[in-house]
Design an enzyme around this catalytic site. Sequence first.
Site, PDB file in Angstrom:
ATOM      1  CB  CYS A  93      -1.042   0.208   1.342  1.00  0.00           C
ATOM      2  SG  CYS A  93      -1.877   1.576   1.209  1.00  0.00           S
ATOM      3  CB  CYS A 141      -0.539   2.436   4.271  1.00  0.00           C
ATOM      4  SG  CYS A 141      -1.918   1.717   3.376  1.00  0.00           S
ATOM      5  CG  ASP A 142       3.129   1.334   4.545  1.00  0.00           C
ATOM      6  OD1 ASP A 142       2.802   1.530   5.510  1.00  0.00           O
ATOM      7  OD2 ASP A 142       3.067   0.113   4.171  1.00  0.00           O
TER       8      ASP A 142
END
Length: 313
Positions: free
Chosen positions: A138, A141-142
């Site tokens: 992701c 997200c990261d």
Amino acid sequence: MGNEIEKVSCLIIGSGPAGYTAAIYASRANLHPVLYQGIQPGGQLTITTEVENYPGYPEGVQGPEMMVDFEKQAKRMGADIRYGMATKVDFHSRPFKVWIDEEKEMHADAVIIATGASAKWLGLESEQRLNGFGVSACAVCDGFFFRGKEVAIVGAGDTAAEEAHYLSKLCTTVHMFIRRDQMRASKIMQDRVKNTPNIKMYWNTETEEILGDKKVEAVRIKDTVTQQSQEIPISGFFVAIGHQPNSDIFKGQLDMDETGYIKTIPGTSKTNIEGVFACGDVQDKNYRQAVTAAGSGCMAAIDAERFLAAQGH
Ligand code: NDP
């Protein structure tokens, strides 16, 4: 512990747009639904950023915020929303049985499955070992953790294109590995990637290994035409090769296609078991949009309501 049983009329498993919409409709139909959210309340939209294509939000909306709105709306209609994971089911007889977190036993007259889909992985040992230490599925997200660094992404669909573009704004270089000589992504997304100067594309390229002891330090790739391998130093490795339906616990009970998508009777949310309905990404490999998931959640609630009415509930 171990034999707590609760009986409900309508049980919803899953909390993305499909599950929450089913909960809104089922509540308004007085079915008093109980919804179990699973381990990722809100589902895949909680790991995305801006959603621009959901009607009703002219300025766009953040995915996580939209899911909070869906949940609030379902609660306001009276849905009983709970944190918990369905770990086992028995649909062989009615009432249907669903075990939550391996201890609580729910009995339901109708079940709506809205468990969605999850990211796929390449299957390399190094990918598993370094997951969370530079390997991620992701970017949204990261990606933040790799600001000002070099990263790689594997995949050639719309997700990979979108995530590569997202990473290009944070990272110095994004190495993009495409296994064929063409991309599956839509033309507009392909053009966006191709026109981004710090995305470097590698065609006919296979990931052989992600290198690093405690964290990602490099990746070894192979050109499948020339058979030449090379190592590229990177700090982050992103996998964006599609999704698989979260249907494992229903195997052997519900009809599925060869990749695990639950089969529904076309034009309905009905599965092969009367009284069990499926909606959202767990039964849809074609559209996979928030709005189509929400639409199918509505269908599932209406199908459940009609089924329960016919049963005299
Ligand atoms: P897709 O299934 O569309 O694409 C997966 C990609 O990963 C393909 O290019 C595939 O390669 C590649 N791939 C699969 N397995 C491997 C592997 N083992 N090694 C290397 N590459 C691999 O998934 P997406 O998640 O990209 O998209 C899913 C759906 O969601 C699509 O319908 C898409 O259009 C939609 N979507 C739309 C967006 C938008 O409109 N903004 C954003 C994101 C998704 P190959 O092509 O060779 O099979």
